[in-house]
Write a protein that holds these residues in place. Sequence first.
Motif, PDB file in Angstrom:
ATOM      1  N   LEU A 307     -11.623   3.969  19.178  1.00 35.61           N
ATOM      2  CA  LEU A 307     -11.863   5.132  18.319  1.00 35.61           C
ATOM      3  C   LEU A 307     -12.273   4.736  16.908  1.00 35.61           C
ATOM      4  CD1 LEU A 307      -8.959   7.439  19.479  1.00 35.61           C
ATOM      5  CD2 LEU A 307     -11.329   8.197  19.213  1.00 35.61           C
ATOM      6  N   VAL A 308     -12.331   3.427  16.646  1.00 33.20           N
ATOM      7  CA  VAL A 308     -12.638   2.955  15.296  1.00 33.20           C
ATOM      8  C   VAL A 308     -13.997   2.271  15.320  1.00 33.20           C
ATOM      9  CG1 VAL A 308     -11.781   1.657  13.314  1.00 33.20           C
ATOM     10  CG2 VAL A 308     -10.167   2.609  14.962  1.00 33.20           C
ATOM     11  N   LYS A 309     -15.036   3.068  15.293  1.00 32.76           N
ATOM     12  CA  LYS A 309     -16.400   2.547  15.350  1.00 32.76           C
ATOM     13  C   LYS A 309     -17.264   3.239  14.297  1.00 32.76           C
ATOM     14  CE  LYS A 309     -16.267   1.531  20.322  1.00 32.76           C
ATOM     15  NZ  LYS A 309     -16.895   1.808  21.640  1.00 32.76           N
ATOM     16  N   SER A 310     -18.307   2.534  13.888  1.00 35.96           N
ATOM     17  CA  SER A 310     -19.240   3.133  12.926  1.00 35.96           C
ATOM     18  C   SER A 310     -20.274   3.992  13.623  1.00 35.96           C
ATOM     19  CB  SER A 310     -19.940   2.023  12.121  1.00 35.96           C
ATOM     20  OG  SER A 310     -20.579   1.111  12.996  1.00 35.96           O
ATOM     21  N   ASP A 311     -20.313   3.931  14.937  1.00 38.02           N
ATOM     22  CA  ASP A 311     -21.231   4.733  15.724  1.00 38.02           C
ATOM     23  C   ASP A 311     -20.571   6.073  16.030  1.00 38.02           C
ATOM     24  OD1 ASP A 311     -22.999   5.863  17.482  1.00 38.02           O
ATOM     25  OD2 ASP A 311     -22.474   4.542  19.160  1.00 38.02           O
ATOM     26  N   PHE A 312     -21.154   7.161  15.504  1.00 34.13           N
ATOM     27  CA  PHE A 312     -20.566   8.481  15.688  1.00 34.13           C
ATOM     28  C   PHE A 312     -21.362   9.324  16.679  1.00 34.13           C
ATOM     29  CE2 PHE A 312     -18.930   7.145  11.540  1.00 34.13           C
ATOM     30  CZ  PHE A 312     -17.573   7.329  11.756  1.00 34.13           C
ATOM     31  N   SER A 313     -21.969   8.655  17.652  1.00 29.44           N
ATOM     32  CA  SER A 313     -22.631   9.396  18.721  1.00 29.44           C
ATOM     33  C   SER A 313     -21.599  10.018  19.657  1.00 29.44           C
ATOM     34  CB  SER A 313     -23.568   8.481  19.513  1.00 29.44           C
ATOM     35  OG  SER A 313     -22.845   7.407  20.087  1.00 29.44           O
ATOM     36  N   THR A 314     -20.364   9.506  19.607  1.00 26.61           N
ATOM     37  CA  THR A 314     -19.223  10.125  20.283  1.00 26.61           C
ATOM     38  C   THR A 314     -18.136  10.329  19.232  1.00 26.61           C
ATOM     39  OG1 THR A 314     -18.246   7.991  20.864  1.00 26.61           O
ATOM     40  CG2 THR A 314     -19.775   8.968  22.458  1.00 26.61           C
ATOM     41  N   PHE A 315     -17.074  11.041  19.588  1.00 29.00           N
ATOM     42  CA  PHE A 315     -16.014  11.285  18.617  1.00 29.00           C
ATOM     43  C   PHE A 315     -15.301   9.987  18.263  1.00 29.00           C
ATOM     44  CE2 PHE A 315     -16.198  15.741  20.195  1.00 29.00           C
ATOM     45  CZ  PHE A 315     -16.382  16.356  18.970  1.00 29.00           C
ATOM     46  N   ASN A 316     -15.247   9.710  16.948  1.00 27.88           N
ATOM     47  CA  ASN A 316     -14.565   8.533  16.434  1.00 27.88           C
ATOM     48  C   ASN A 316     -13.816   8.861  15.155  1.00 27.88           C
ATOM     49  OD1 ASN A 316     -15.035   6.153  18.172  1.00 27.88           O
ATOM     50  ND2 ASN A 316     -17.183   6.610  17.822  1.00 27.88           N
ATOM     51  N   PHE A 317     -12.904   7.976  14.810  1.00 30.53           N
ATOM     52  CA  PHE A 317     -12.067   8.166  13.621  1.00 30.53           C
ATOM     53  C   PHE A 317     -12.894   8.146  12.347  1.00 30.53           C
ATOM     54  CE2 PHE A 317      -9.819   5.816  10.194  1.00 30.53           C
ATOM     55  CZ  PHE A 317      -8.861   6.761   9.873  1.00 30.53           C
ATOM     56  N   TRP A 318     -12.601   9.114  11.470  1.00 29.51           N
ATOM     57  CA  TRP A 318     -13.231   9.156  10.155  1.00 29.51           C
ATOM     58  C   TRP A 318     -12.229   8.749   9.086  1.00 29.51           C
ATOM     59  CZ3 TRP A 318     -14.080  14.135   6.903  1.00 29.51           C
ATOM     60  CH2 TRP A 318     -14.745  13.810   5.696  1.00 29.51           C
ATOM     61  N   LYS A 319     -11.162   9.518   8.924  1.00 29.07           N
ATOM     62  CA  LYS A 319     -10.155   9.150   7.933  1.00 29.07           C
ATOM     63  C   LYS A 319      -8.832   9.851   8.238  1.00 29.07           C
ATOM     64  CE  LYS A 319     -11.551  12.546   4.382  1.00 29.07           C
ATOM     65  NZ  LYS A 319     -11.941  12.694   2.953  1.00 29.07           N
ATOM     66  N   ALA A 320      -7.777   9.380   7.565  1.00 31.67           N
ATOM     67  CA  ALA A 320      -6.427   9.888   7.783  1.00 31.67           C
ATOM     68  C   ALA A 320      -5.879  10.467   6.488  1.00 31.67           C
ATOM     69  CB  ALA A 320      -5.521   8.769   8.282  1.00 31.67           C
ATOM     70  N   GLY A 321      -4.868  11.318   6.625  1.00 32.27           N
ATOM     71  CA  GLY A 321      -4.267  11.904   5.432  1.00 32.27           C
ATOM     72  C   GLY A 321      -2.860  12.426   5.686  1.00 32.27           C
ATOM     73  N   ILE A 322      -2.173  12.718   4.582  1.00 31.64           N
ATOM     74  CA  ILE A 322      -0.855  13.362   4.598  1.00 31.64           C
ATOM     75  C   ILE A 322      -1.023  14.726   3.952  1.00 31.64           C
ATOM     76  CG2 ILE A 322       1.525  13.248   3.760  1.00 31.64           C
ATOM     77  CD1 ILE A 322       1.160  10.169   3.638  1.00 31.64           C
ATOM     78  N   PHE A 323      -0.622  15.775   4.647  1.00 32.38           N
ATOM     79  CA  PHE A 323      -0.778  17.132   4.126  1.00 32.38           C
ATOM     80  C   PHE A 323       0.386  17.414   3.185  1.00 32.38           C
ATOM     81  CE2 PHE A 323      -0.582  21.844   4.489  1.00 32.38           C
ATOM     82  CZ  PHE A 323      -1.875  22.114   4.073  1.00 32.38           C
ATOM     83  N   ASN A 324       0.097  17.419   1.892  1.00 30.91           N
ATOM     84  CA  ASN A 324       1.145  17.477   0.869  1.00 30.91           C
ATOM     85  C   ASN A 324       0.811  18.556  -0.155  1.00 30.91           C
ATOM     86  OD1 ASN A 324       3.218  16.998  -0.872  1.00 30.91           O
ATOM     87  ND2 ASN A 324       2.642  14.913  -1.396  1.00 30.91           N
ATOM     88  N   GLN A 325       0.931  19.813   0.265  1.00 32.05           N
ATOM     89  CA  GLN A 325       0.657  20.925  -0.629  1.00 32.05           C
ATOM     90  C   GLN A 325       1.883  21.246  -1.489  1.00 32.05           C
ATOM     91  OE1 GLN A 325      -2.463  22.602  -0.964  1.00 32.05           O
ATOM     92  NE2 GLN A 325      -2.938  20.686   0.092  1.00 32.05           N
ATOM     93  N   PRO A 326       1.687  21.779  -2.698  1.00 31.07           N
ATOM     94  CA  PRO A 326       2.830  22.078  -3.589  1.00 31.07           C
ATOM     95  C   PRO A 326       3.897  22.953  -2.949  1.00 31.07           C
ATOM     96  CG  PRO A 326       0.765  22.232  -4.799  1.00 31.07           C
ATOM     97  CD  PRO A 326       0.396  22.039  -3.364  1.00 31.07           C
TER      98      PRO A 326
END
Length: 365
Positions: A307-326
């Motif tokens: 899932l960690v590829k630069s080829d986005f012809s299929t679904f691959n990982f872009w970025k991650a995050g923590i949802f931290n709203q006030p």
Amino acid sequence: MRSFRIFLMAVLFSIQTQSQSKKYKIHTIAFYNFENLYDAVDDVFTNDDEWTPNGAQHWTTEKYHQKLNNLARVLFEIGTPENSNAPTLIGGAEIENRDVLEDLIKEPKLQPLDLGIIHFDSPDKRGIDVALLYQKKYFRPTSYSNIPLIIYKKEIPKKEEETEVLDEEIEVKREDKNRVFTRDQLLVSGFLEDEEIHIIVNHWPSRSGGEKATSLFREAAGKLNRKIIDSLQQINPRAKILTMGDFNDGPLNKSIKVGLGAKGVKAEAAEFDVFNPFEELESKGFGTIAYRDSWNIFDQIIMTASLVKSDFSTFNFWKAGIFNQPYLIQNSGQYKGYPLRNTLAEAGFSDHLPVYVYLIKEILR
């Protein structure tokens, strides 16, 4: 001629700009520890007395419905603003039963999403489970199973003179007295749009009794997780697998780094390895749970290198995050700055913050 050259250059620049601007499909994959999502009804088969009107938490139907409303708001908003759509897949933990999930997906915020539920009752002593919610519009499950984590507090020594019958009695005795009854690992396989994907939802053994004393339990959980991944990769070496959950350990703990074998740098993740994007977030001081004014990232989403590829012809990982709203953070009192959890006075959100990753795919014209 000069005007024509200017015009030609403008056309060429326009064509080049259009070729460089790509459009992508995007899906948010999330995990959230719901922290004690109990209804207010006493269940004789689980240890939920604390979460009843006469229990220690004075948990009422009103508080329960406020908790559902709070969770629905979070689940609807995770991943915004990069993705205006709510998460396609949501792993959850600390869930009493399927009924509370049925109530949750009927909340006004979530009902339009038409969420499906995959849930099994686990042998956890508090009666809490893991589950997967999914948008039926985008994900179609094809198989799912709960895989038990069988661990013991200690081994019972076997005497040389014991017969086979006595050996069996010892196993039963060990099962009853020394097994650590914890959450199963939930494996779900299915299709994200037209691509096969596998999800493992986890809630590994807690640190109750001390981090070091309980580390072996989580290491065993990591090894079981790795075994599940290996079995999927034997069937398909390019299998796309996401394992998510409250691991009760951080990205650098032995259960993650050794048991599961997670790499914290993309370039280090070889063909059959797993990559943990939350290792970098932890190195930057981010956290999902606070204890004694120290933040840790116990909630993570880890993925296979496929899932960690630069080829986005299929679904691959872009970025991650923590949802931290006030609104998820306490703004006063002793625990100012901590996640806003339940109190005796009112229902909160959770003592954990949710995490998410984006999977993207280029839209071909």
